[in-house]
Write an enzyme that holds these catalytic residues in place. Structure first.
Site, PDB file in Angstrom:
ATOM      1  N   ASP A   1       0.834  -1.134  -0.014  1.00  0.00           N
ATOM      2  CA  ASP A   1       0.024  -0.209   0.041  1.00  0.00           C
ATOM      3  C   ASP A   1       0.887   1.065  -0.121  1.00  0.00           C
ATOM      4  OD1 ASP A   1      -2.404   1.482  -0.028  1.00  0.00           O
ATOM      5  OD2 ASP A   1      -2.776   1.265   2.112  1.00  0.00           O
TER       6      ASP A   1
ATOM      7  N   ASN B   1     -11.093  -2.544  -5.499  1.00  0.00           N
ATOM      8  CA  ASN B   1     -10.173  -1.470  -6.326  1.00  0.00           C
ATOM      9  C   ASN B   1     -11.092  -1.206  -7.687  1.00  0.00           C
ATOM     10  OD1 ASN B   1      -7.076  -2.820  -4.972  1.00  0.00           O
ATOM     11  ND2 ASN B   1      -8.079  -1.142  -4.470  1.00  0.00           N
TER      12      ASN B   1
HETATM   13  C1  IPE Z   1      -5.272  -2.786  -0.332  1.00  0.00           C
HETATM   14  O1  IPE Z   1      -5.278  -1.603  -0.396  1.00  0.00           O
HETATM   15  C2  IPE Z   1      -5.335  -3.482  -1.864  1.00  0.00           C
HETATM   16  C3  IPE Z   1      -4.092  -3.638  -2.305  1.00  0.00           C
HETATM   17  C4  IPE Z   1      -2.872  -3.163  -1.736  1.00  0.00           C
HETATM   18  C5  IPE Z   1      -3.972  -4.027  -3.768  1.00  0.00           C
HETATM   19  P1  IPE Z   1      -6.221  -0.124  -0.732  1.00  0.00           P
HETATM   20  O2  IPE Z   1      -5.550   0.992  -1.002  1.00  0.00           O
HETATM   21  O3  IPE Z   1      -7.169  -0.582  -1.836  1.00  0.00           O
HETATM   22  O4  IPE Z   1      -6.775  -0.222   0.734  1.00  0.00           O
HETATM   23  P2  IPE Z   1      -7.783   0.372   1.347  1.00  0.00           P
HETATM   24  O5  IPE Z   1      -9.009   1.074   0.508  1.00  0.00           O
HETATM   25  O6  IPE Z   1      -7.049   1.568   2.022  1.00  0.00           O
HETATM   26  O7  IPE Z   1      -8.550  -0.336   2.634  1.00  0.00           O
HETATM   27  C1  IPE Z   2      -1.598   0.206  -3.320  1.00  0.00           C
HETATM   28  O1  IPE Z   2      -1.298   1.880  -3.334  1.00  0.00           O
HETATM   29  C2  IPE Z   2      -1.730  -0.163  -4.724  1.00  0.00           C
HETATM   30  C3  IPE Z   2      -2.913  -0.819  -5.091  1.00  0.00           C
HETATM   31  C4  IPE Z   2      -4.001  -0.582  -4.334  1.00  0.00           C
HETATM   32  C5  IPE Z   2      -3.288  -1.099  -6.519  1.00  0.00           C
HETATM   33  P1  IPE Z   2      -2.462   2.561  -3.367  1.00  0.00           P
HETATM   34  O2  IPE Z   2      -2.868   3.089  -4.775  1.00  0.00           O
HETATM   35  O3  IPE Z   2      -3.570   2.134  -2.521  1.00  0.00           O
HETATM   36  O4  IPE Z   2      -1.916   3.970  -2.623  1.00  0.00           O
HETATM   37  P2  IPE Z   2      -2.583   4.778  -1.646  1.00  0.00           P
HETATM   38  O5  IPE Z   2      -2.813   4.096  -0.448  1.00  0.00           O
HETATM   39  O6  IPE Z   2      -3.595   5.522  -2.352  1.00  0.00           O
HETATM   40  O7  IPE Z   2      -1.446   5.925  -1.278  1.00  0.00           O
HETATM   41 MG    MG Z   3      -4.143   2.418  -0.667  1.00  0.00          MG
END
Ligand code: IPE
Ligand code: IPE
Ligand code: MG
Length: 262
Positions: A39, A87
């Site tokens: 993340d 997502n």
């Molecule tokens: C979890 O991260 C999913 C991945 C790392 C692919 P998100 O960024 O989607 O999670 P939330 O929305 O903060 O819970």
């Molecule tokens: C994790 O990074 C990757 C995916 C969920 C695909 P994020 O895209 O969630 O990054 P933040 O949490 O918005 O910083």
């Molecule tokens: Mg995230």
């Protein structure tokens, strides 16, 4: 070279012991299965005045380095959260970018992963992914299916609740078909019906970027996992950061509901 040095519970060779990165590793107390919620790509990019997708691109490099470190450490399984069933709520251009990134990653890294004896598997609902990507995913799994190195699970269109629902449905169908009786359904059968069938339970869940939640990741498999949270964003998560998590894990007292385990 990696192919030769990877081998179950074998001790590290001289070359590996000479790697100062591993000085702090307790080889007796490594996790068998590590799961990572990668993340913070967006926050990493935003902090640099870049577009969010630049963070996803940078995150691919991190994944490559972490996978190599996991191989060096002879972990049995590494599961990474690449795209959740939630997502899809993101803006279309970001989703499209991620799908293209997965596809490019597979094209670029396939051979090397195969050379490292990696056994890749995609967990989650493949059928919800773009068709050409589904074909690439299946081809990658097929190519590496007989490899004996690390089990590398990439969670794509994955949700823990969705996985449990699919498992429940498939077991129900087998009961309806008379193959099983409801009383036969135990933990083993449940585990065998999950996308991670055959893998050891998750010992350690790592989540980068400061949030402390599971976000629907490996709900069954993490039942007794240790959790490691770090504020570091995924693109900044180095092999040394991964080693930090291993060191922290080695110091945890896992009791599994029993008494102090020394
Ligand atoms: C979890 O991260 C999913 C991945 C790392 C692919 P998100 O960024 O989607 O999670 P939330 O929305 O903060 O819970
Ligand atoms: C994790 O990074 C990757 C995916 C969920 C695909 P994020 O895209 O969630 O990054 P933040 O949490 O918005 O910083
Ligand atoms: Mg995230």
């Amino acid at each position: 070279m990696w192919k030769k040095i990877f081998g179950g519970k074998a001790q590290p060779n001289e070359e590996e012991l000479a790697n100062p990165l591993f000085d702090r590793i307790n080889w007796e107390r490594l996790p068998r299965h590590v799961a990572i919620i990668m993340d913070g790509n967006g926050r990493w990019a935003q902090g640099r005045g870049l577009v969010r997708t630049a963070g996803h691109k940078a995150g691919v490099k991190t994944l490559k380095n972490v996978l190599k470190t996991a191989i060096d450490l002879r972990l049995e399984a590494l599961t990474v959260y690449a795209f959740s069933t939630e997502n899809w709520k993101r803006p279309r251009p970001e989703v499209d970018f991620l799908m293209k990134l997965f596809s490019d990653y597979l094209i670029k890294e396939l051979e090397e992963m195969n050379d490292y004896n990696v056994r890749i598997r995609f967990i989650g609902r493949k059928d919800g992914m773009p068709e050409s990507l589904q074909r690439q995913m299946t081809a990658a799994e097929e190519l590496m299916k007989d490899n004996t190195g690390i089990r590398f699970n990439v969670a794509a269109n994955y949700g823990g609740q969705d996985e449990l629902l699919r498992a429940a449905r498939s077991l129900a169908q087998r009961v309806a078909a008379g193959e099983l009786s409801a009383a036969d359904i135990d933990e083993k059968l449940m585990e065998a019906s999950l996308d991670t069938a055959g893998d050891p339970p998750v010992d350690l869940v790592i989540r980068t970027s400061g949030d402390q939640r599971l976000s629907n990741f490996l709900l069954w498999q993490s039942a007794y996992a240790e959790f490691y949270f770090t504020d570091t964003n995924w693109p900044d998560f180095t092999p040394a950061c991964f080693v930090d998590a291993m060191v922290e894990f080695a110091g945890r007292d896992r009791r599994f509901g029993g008494l102090k385990n020394t």
